[in-house]
Design a protein around this motif. Structure first.
Motif, short mmCIF file in Angstrom:
data_model
loop_
_atom_site.label_atom_id
_atom_site.label_comp_id
_atom_site.label_asym_id
_atom_site.label_seq_id
_atom_site.Cartn_x
_atom_site.Cartn_y
_atom_site.Cartn_z
N LEU A 1 46.79 32.11 39.65
CA LEU A 1 46.06 32.89 38.67
C LEU A 1 45.29 31.99 37.70
O LEU A 1 44.17 32.32 37.30
N CYS A 2 45.86 30.84 37.36
CA CYS A 2 45.13 29.91 36.48
C CYS A 2 43.93 29.29 37.20
O CYS A 2 42.88 29.07 36.60
N LEU A 3 44.09 29.01 38.49
CA LEU A 3 42.96 28.51 39.28
C LEU A 3 41.83 29.54 39.33
O LEU A 3 40.65 29.20 39.24
N THR A 4 42.21 30.82 39.47
CA THR A 4 41.20 31.88 39.49
C THR A 4 40.48 31.96 38.14
O THR A 4 39.25 32.10 38.09
N ALA A 5 41.23 31.86 37.04
CA ALA A 5 40.61 31.88 35.71
C ALA A 5 39.64 30.73 35.55
O ALA A 5 38.54 30.89 35.00
N GLU A 6 40.03 29.55 36.02
CA GLU A 6 39.16 28.37 35.91
C GLU A 6 37.89 28.56 36.73
O GLU A 6 36.78 28.25 36.28
N ALA A 7 38.03 29.09 37.95
CA ALA A 7 36.87 29.28 38.81
C ALA A 7 35.88 30.29 38.24
O ALA A 7 34.67 30.18 38.43
N LEU A 8 36.40 31.31 37.53
CA LEU A 8 35.55 32.37 36.99
C LEU A 8 35.13 32.14 35.56
O LEU A 8 34.51 33.02 34.94
N GLN A 9 35.46 30.97 35.00
CA GLN A 9 35.12 30.64 33.62
C GLN A 9 35.71 31.65 32.63
O GLN A 9 35.08 32.01 31.63
N LEU A 10 36.93 32.12 32.91
CA LEU A 10 37.65 32.98 31.98
C LEU A 10 38.53 32.10 31.08
O LEU A 10 38.51 30.88 31.19
N SER A 11 39.30 32.74 30.22
CA SER A 11 40.15 31.97 29.29
C SER A 11 41.37 31.44 30.02
O SER A 11 42.38 32.15 30.18
N VAL A 12 41.28 30.19 30.48
CA VAL A 12 42.39 29.58 31.20
C VAL A 12 43.63 29.51 30.30
O VAL A 12 44.75 29.75 30.75
N ALA A 13 43.43 29.22 29.02
CA ALA A 13 44.56 29.09 28.11
C ALA A 13 45.29 30.41 27.93
O ALA A 13 46.52 30.46 27.90
N LEU A 14 44.54 31.52 27.81
CA LEU A 14 45.17 32.83 27.64
C LEU A 14 45.96 33.21 28.89
O LEU A 14 47.10 33.68 28.80
#
Length: 340
Positions: free
Chosen positions: A299-312
């Motif tokens: 899920l964190c990899l997906t957030a990083e790929a989509l430029q979402l809030s990785v920290a959240l």
């Protein structure tokens, strides 16, 4: 006499081929999803290639270090400001396990197996707890493996194809002196974490070291290009080795119920995230991704790929993991006492 090749020699080659083909097809997280599917296909054909020794740990170490570097001072302040929402999201997704418990109990599954199979994380620890409480550990392991497979295949694709394409910001600089310190320090903490019997050491150890250093020194650094793909490839190859024809043939009705539960939990998590995001004026997509049932790495990899809030997303996943680890057994014991 020539020495025989180890049983895992072909696994990275098969995974690399799958990752390359997935990248040509523009599949989300291609090096993880492609290598996962390629290894599963080979093992289901009858060639039981084996897991690369320390492959998954190495992949998690690299990915967790990269994720930890997202936690700059500004990002950490935002996470602390919205801790109440993060706690509510983690509790909400933990409660979604009630869906799985209900479905499995209605089908005749014993109470302990239904409970530990429905927990949203901590697969190996849930198997150990299942053994301790006279559940069926093979079914608990199969449930968590099936959910992990579904999350890896469904979540990145749904989020990638449902959101408009986003241009990534310029990459942060790479500091080799800092990395020369942070990477070994993360590995050392992971080994200590494992020795103390704590969950998911090769994810949480490097993540803690890199996040703490990034926030304290406001580093604004990134990992070198290609590290993310290398970590995805190693993790995908390792995950694929959990599946073969025997796995998919075992307890098909139980697996279908896990499939139903996982899909219902995803829909419920999306609805909860919409409500929380609206109430707290936070990015609903990031909240939704963080509340999905699944592993922190994917899920964190997906957030990083989509430029979402990785920290959240990371904060939600880490908090939920710790809640599962420290609350699952006490809650089960209370449930047992309440029905005696």
């Amino acid at each position: 006499m020539p020495r025989e090749l180890p049983g895992w020699w072909a696994t990275p080659l098969v995974g690399a081929l799958g990752g390359w083909l997935a990248s040509l097809a523009n599949w989300p997280l291609p090096w993880m999803v492609g290598s996962l599917l390629a290894v599963i296909a080979v093992r289901c054909s009858g060639w039981l290639v084996k897991e690369v020794p320390r492959g998954r740990q190495t992949g998690q170490w690299l990915i967790a270090s990269a994720i930890g570097l997202h936690f700059t001072t500004e990002v950490m302040q935002q996470v602390l400001e919205h801790f109440g929402v993060i706690l509510a999201g983690a509790l909400g997704t933990l409660l979604l396990s009630l869906i799985g418990i209900f479905i499995l109990l209605r089908s005749g599954t014993d109470r302990a197996t239904a409970f530990f199979s429905s927990m949203p994380g901590g697969a190996s620890e849930m198997v150990n707890l299942a053994k301790r409480h006279d559940a069926q550990p093979a079914m608990v392991a199969a449930a968590h493996s099936m959910r992990l497979l579904l999350v890896v295949l469904i979540i990145p694709a749904v989020f990638t194809w449902s959101l408009p394409p986003v241009s990534p910001p310029p990459p942060a600089p790479v500091s080799w002196p800092w990395l020369a310190f942070l990477l070994p320090a993360g590995a050392l903490l992971a080994m200590l974490w494992k020795k103390l019997g704590q969950p998911n050491p090769w994810m949480l150890g490097p993540l803690t070291v890199c996040a703490a250093a990034s926030a304290l020194f406001d580093l604004h650094l990134s990992m070198p290009q290609g590290i993310g793909q290398l970590g995805q490839w190693l993790i995908g190859c390792s995950l694929g080795c959990h599946f073969d024809r025997a796995f998919f043939r075992s307890a098909p009705r139980f697996m279908l119920r896990i499939l139903l539960f996982t899909l219902l939990a995803m829909l419920a998590a999306a609805g909860l995230a919409e409500i929380l995001g609206w109430a707290a004026t936070l990015n609903q997509t990031s909240l939704m991704l963080g509340m999905m049932p699944g592993g922190i790495t994917e899920l964190c990899l997906t957030a990083e790929a989509l430029q979402l809030s990785v920290a959240l997303v990371t904060a939600l996943q880490v908090l939920r993991l710790f809640m599962v680890m420290f609350l699952a057994e006490p809650i089960y014991r209370l449930w047992q006492r309440a029905t005696l």
